[in-house]
Each structure stands twice: as C-alpha cells, then as structure tokens.
Design a protein around this motif. Structure first.
Motif, mmCIF file in Angstrom:
data_model
loop_
_atom_site.group_PDB
_atom_site.id
_atom_site.type_symbol
_atom_site.label_atom_id
_atom_site.label_comp_id
_atom_site.label_asym_id
_atom_site.label_seq_id
_atom_site.Cartn_x
_atom_site.Cartn_y
_atom_site.Cartn_z
ATOM 1 N N ARG A 1 9.636 8.056 -3.916
ATOM 2 C CA ARG A 1 10.540 9.211 -3.861
ATOM 3 C C ARG A 1 10.156 10.220 -4.930
ATOM 4 N N LEU A 2 9.853 9.761 -6.111
ATOM 5 C CA LEU A 2 9.448 10.678 -7.182
ATOM 6 C C LEU A 2 8.167 11.408 -6.817
ATOM 7 N N ALA A 3 7.261 10.718 -6.139
ATOM 8 C CA ALA A 3 6.022 11.375 -5.703
ATOM 9 C C ALA A 3 6.323 12.469 -4.689
ATOM 10 N N VAL A 4 7.261 12.198 -3.777
ATOM 11 C CA VAL A 4 7.677 13.212 -2.801
ATOM 12 C C VAL A 4 8.273 14.414 -3.526
ATOM 13 N N MET A 5 9.108 14.152 -4.502
ATOM 14 C CA MET A 5 9.743 15.224 -5.259
ATOM 15 C C MET A 5 8.712 16.043 -6.022
ATOM 16 N N ASP A 6 7.769 15.387 -6.637
ATOM 17 C CA ASP A 6 6.721 16.103 -7.372
ATOM 18 C C ASP A 6 5.929 17.006 -6.435
ATOM 19 N N ALA A 7 5.607 16.481 -5.251
ATOM 20 C CA ALA A 7 4.833 17.274 -4.294
ATOM 21 C C ALA A 7 5.601 18.486 -3.807
ATOM 22 N N ALA A 8 6.923 18.363 -3.740
ATOM 23 C CA ALA A 8 7.757 19.447 -3.234
ATOM 24 C C ALA A 8 8.262 20.368 -4.334
ATOM 25 N N GLY A 9 7.984 20.042 -5.592
ATOM 26 C CA GLY A 9 8.465 20.867 -6.689
ATOM 27 C C GLY A 9 9.940 20.700 -6.961
ATOM 28 N N ILE A 10 10.472 19.481 -6.748
ATOM 29 C CA ILE A 10 11.885 19.197 -6.987
ATOM 30 C C ILE A 10 12.009 18.349 -8.243
ATOM 31 N N TYR A 11 12.841 18.781 -9.164
ATOM 32 C CA TYR A 11 12.987 18.108 -10.451
ATOM 33 C C TYR A 11 13.917 16.907 -10.379
ATOM 34 N N MET B 1 0.854 -1.199 0.000
ATOM 35 C CA MET B 1 0.000 0.000 0.000
ATOM 36 C C MET B 1 0.882 1.239 0.000
ATOM 37 N N ALA B 2 0.545 2.192 -0.805
ATOM 38 C CA ALA B 2 1.323 3.426 -0.866
ATOM 39 C C ALA B 2 1.191 4.197 0.439
ATOM 40 N N SER B 3 2.257 4.863 0.800
ATOM 41 C CA SER B 3 2.242 5.680 2.012
ATOM 42 C C SER B 3 1.479 6.969 1.780
ATOM 43 N N ALA B 4 1.137 7.595 2.861
ATOM 44 C CA ALA B 4 0.459 8.881 2.772
ATOM 45 C C ALA B 4 1.387 9.920 2.157
ATOM 46 N N ALA B 5 0.803 10.856 1.450
ATOM 47 C CA ALA B 5 1.605 11.937 0.867
ATOM 48 C C ALA B 5 2.201 12.788 1.974
ATOM 49 N N LEU B 6 3.357 13.311 1.734
ATOM 50 C CA LEU B 6 3.995 14.175 2.720
ATOM 51 C C LEU B 6 3.290 15.515 2.790
ATOM 52 N N GLU B 7 3.136 16.008 4.041
ATOM 53 C CA GLU B 7 2.562 17.339 4.165
ATOM 54 C C GLU B 7 3.576 18.361 3.685
ATOM 55 N N ARG B 8 3.099 19.467 3.183
ATOM 56 C CA ARG B 8 4.003 20.538 2.757
ATOM 57 C C ARG B 8 3.216 21.829 2.640
ATOM 58 N N PRO B 9 3.853 22.962 2.834
ATOM 59 C CA PRO B 9 3.180 24.217 2.556
ATOM 60 C C PRO B 9 2.987 24.373 1.058
ATOM 61 N N GLU B 10 1.971 25.069 0.657
ATOM 62 C CA GLU B 10 1.741 25.289 -0.765
ATOM 63 C C GLU B 10 2.757 26.295 -1.285
ATOM 64 N N ALA B 11 3.614 25.834 -2.140
ATOM 65 C CA ALA B 11 4.642 26.703 -2.696
ATOM 66 C C ALA B 11 5.043 26.182 -4.056
ATOM 67 N N ALA B 12 5.435 27.049 -4.901
ATOM 68 C CA ALA B 12 5.861 26.647 -6.241
ATOM 69 C C ALA B 12 7.061 27.490 -6.637
ATOM 70 N N THR B 13 7.807 27.016 -7.591
ATOM 71 C CA THR B 13 8.937 27.767 -8.089
ATOM 72 C C THR B 13 8.984 27.661 -9.599
ATOM 73 N N ALA B 14 9.541 28.669 -10.206
ATOM 74 C CA ALA B 14 9.628 28.673 -11.666
ATOM 75 C C ALA B 14 10.811 27.847 -12.151
ATOM 76 N N PHE B 15 11.658 27.372 -11.225
ATOM 77 C CA PHE B 15 12.879 26.676 -11.608
ATOM 78 C C PHE B 15 12.721 25.170 -11.490
ATOM 79 N N LYS B 16 13.491 24.445 -12.294
ATOM 80 C CA LYS B 16 13.596 22.999 -12.123
ATOM 81 C C LYS B 16 14.639 22.747 -11.027
ATOM 82 N N VAL B 17 14.166 22.663 -9.805
ATOM 83 C CA VAL B 17 15.048 22.607 -8.647
ATOM 84 C C VAL B 17 15.811 21.282 -8.625
#
Length: 400
Positions: free
Chosen positions: A104-114, A1-17
């Motif tokens: 891990r990719l799901a965590v990165m997507d949620a955090a806006g990390i490329y 079973m997939a784990s719960a999504a990580l909580e995070r503040p709503e934030a976005a960046t224009a860069f591929k971090v």
C-alpha cells in the motif's frame, strides 16, 4: 512475490496529499490469528458455507457471500470496470496493495499520496455486520479489528490511519472502546449512521444519534478532538448497492450504477438530522465527516434546510442557521467531481470543509490516479493545500 506497480499518469503535486477515504481488503486470517482459542472458530473467517466460499461469522452466518475482496485493482495492474467480472474476483486476483501495508505504501508513493485514512469492508462500513451475533462475540470482533488497525498504523510509520469501529449497540462499551483506541493512537471513530433501526439486547430500539443516550460518547469525542466519521452505506438501511433505486427494466449493472450514485445522498439525511437534532448547540466542538458522499449536494441541501426551518419550523430555535452548523462542524469528501465549476463548488461548500479522497481500491476509486491538483480548477494554491492536505491534517492530527 511483490505485485506489479500500478499504472498511473505522470503527475506530481507540491502538497503532502492526504487521502481521506480508502479501504482495507481484510486478510483472511486477520481475526483468526489474533483471536483466543475459545472463539477462534467463531470470529470472521473465510470458509465454505452451503457450497459457496464466504466470509462467515459465528460459524454459520454469511457476512460476505463469495468471499469477495472488495477491490477492483488487479494484481498485475489495471482496474475491473465490469460489474459481473468484479463480483467474480477473489483475494488472490487483486493487487496486494489492497491488503498489505508495504505494498500500500508503494502504491501511495507512486501516486504522490502522503497519508491515507482507512475504512473496513467485511464488518460493514459502519460495523453493522457485527450485529448478527451475540454481544460478547460482537465486541471481541470489533476489538480484534481495532487491534489490527493499530498495528497497521504503527507498521505504516504514521502514513495509514484507520478509523476505529465501535460497539455502537452499547453506548457504555462504545465509550470504553473509544478510550481504548485513543490509547492505541487511533485518530477517529467510525460509526453506524442509523443505530435506531436496530434493537438492543432488551428488545428495545436503540436511540438515534441525536438522543441524549449518546451524550457520553459525544463528550469523549469532543474532549479528545476525535472526528466522527459516517461512511456511505454505514447501516443496513443506508446501504443499497443494487436494489431500490433503479427501475426493474434496467440491467443489473445499470441499476447498480444508479444505486451507487444515489447512495451519496443518503449521507445528506444524516447531516440534516444531526443539525436539526440541536446536538451541536450542546457539543459545539464535535466534528463530523461525511465520507465518500461527494460535495455537490451540500450547498443545495444547506439552502433547503435553512429555508424549511424558517418556513415550517420557525418556533424551533437554534443558535445558528443549519448552513452555519455545516460550516463549523462538518466535512465532506471530494473525489470524482470534475469540470470548470469544481472550484466554485468547493468554495460554496467551504474551502475549510472539503477533504480529498480516492476510495482506493474500490470500483469507484480514482484509478489510475491522476493529478488531484488539476481537478481543483482555479482554486488558489492556498485553497488547494487545504483541500488536499491541511484540512485532513488538522482534523486527524497528522503531522505534515
């Protein structure tokens, strides 16, 4: 079973971090399922040892008492910030994004990390734990790790970039393994920062990284444009989470906090020695990365090295000032620093010399992840793009 999504503040960046320092919580079968039958019971694995669950190598040598997952991020979300509770965590307690590529990719997507650069845990941040066993087993363990990392990079679709561990106790093997890892697509090496504290198979101390002993490896790294990464705690002498910095009257967790802060400065020792060794007059194209060390100490140290060289070693001539070697050959990683002076600090270190990291999923990681852009103060958009993305993209050859 997939784990719960990580909580995070709503934030976005224009860069591929690009996150320049994260870690893998090694699955318990990472070595055993890849090892040949002849050494399967000797490679790193989790088992009971002296009544305690441990990561064990060579059947009876602990390299991880308690089989700790080295992740502070819980499976259901949330982060453990209490040392005693953290040390009680087991693999099944922590978020699967610590070890699983899809998660891990799901965590990165949620955090806006490329993309992320990935470092190990179990064999040591610089592979130092592998030195506990005979050379043949050491080499096999390192190669199995690197094979697994190449698989992770491929599985991630070019978003996770693990750095290769080296058999640093044998420079010829280190060169061969570097070439092998280049062939598998890995983008950099991760090395023990203090090999000179360890004896080789003949009982002689291995030369330090500035000695000509290492020239064959540096030639390969320069020719292949491979960054050389030294993570904090990348040797038995450099790693000191609990013991030497805090006063005895302090509690265990407070002593750990002081050691965790002071360990950043240990990388300054490595930077200083590399510069004063004169190595960079011979190998002008080498690129070194000081990983997880912060950046605030860099301007002071460079000023001090310039001053000391002029005052007490003026007969030791180099082509450039020490601070100029940092500008041309070194990178340092920014993450926890905040405040109005961060932009000034980045500019003093060098906008072209700073990388961004989160240290996910370690206790010191930026979790919940907030907007990295806001941490960089009044840097221009072009400067922010370099620190958050373009410097790492160029260094590690990542297409953005």
């Amino acid at each position: 079973m997939a784990s719960a999504a990580l909580e995070r503040p709503e934030a976005a960046t224009a860069f591929k971090v690009i996150d320049a320092d994260t870690h893998l919580t090694e699955p318990h079968d990472m070595w055993t399922r890849r090892a040949p039958a002849s050494i399967r019971d000797r490679v790193p694995q989790v088992k009971m040892l002296n009544g305690q669950r441990c990561w064990v190598i060579d059947g009876d040598k602990s390299i991880g008492t308690g089989a700790h997952p080295n992740s502070a991020i819980l499976k259901e979300g949330g982060k453990v910030r209490d040392l005693a509770r953290f040390l009680q965590l087991q693999f099944d307690d922590v978020h699967t994004g610590s070890s699983s590529v899809p998660e891990r990719l799901a965590v990165m997507d949620a955090a806006g990390i490329y993309a992320q650069i990935v470092y190990p845990n179990i064999l040591g941040f610089g592979g130092q734990a592998s030195a506990k066993v005979d050379p043949a087993l050491r080499l096999a363990c390192v190669q199995i790790y690197n094979d697994a990392m190449a698989e992770i990079q491929e599985q991630s679709g070019g978003r996770l970039y693990p750095m290769a561990l080296l058999p640093w106790w044998d420079v010829k093997e280190a060169v061969r393994e570097t070439e092998r890892c280049v062939g598998m697509g890995l983008r950099g090496i991760n090395i023990n920062s203090d090999p000179h504290t360890v004896k080789d198979d003949s009982g002689q101390f291995i030369p330090d990284l500035g000695h000509e002993h290492w020239y064959p490896l540096w030639e390969v790294c320069q020719d292949r444009n491979l960054p050389i990464n030294f993570h904090i705690g990348a040797s038995e002498t450099a790693i000191d989470w609990m013991g030497q910095q805090g006063w005895p009257s302090l509690t265990y967790d407070l002593r750990s906090g002081i050691s965790g802060a002071m360990i950043f400065f240990n990388n300054g020792k490595v930077v200083s020695n590399l510069i004063y060794s004169g190595l960079l007059d011979r190998f002008e194209g080498l690129k070194f990365v000081s990983v997880e060390s912060g950046i605030g100490w860099v301007p002071f140290l460079m000023q001090a090295l310039d001053y000391q060289l002029a005052e007490i070693a003026e007969t030791r001539g180099f082509r450039k000032k020490p601070s100029e070697y940092f500008a041309s050959n070194f990178y340092a990683c920014f993450w926890f620093e905040q405040g109005k002076d961060v932009a000034d600090m980045v500019r003093r270190v060098g906008v072209d010399n700073c990388l961004f990291e989160t240290d996910f999923p370690h206790p010191t990681s930026l979790y919940p992840f907030d907007d990295a852009e806001s941490r960089l103060g009044d840097l221009t958009q072009a400067e922010k793009a370099k620190v958050l993305s373009l410097n790492a993209a160029k260094l590690y050859n990542i297409a953005v």
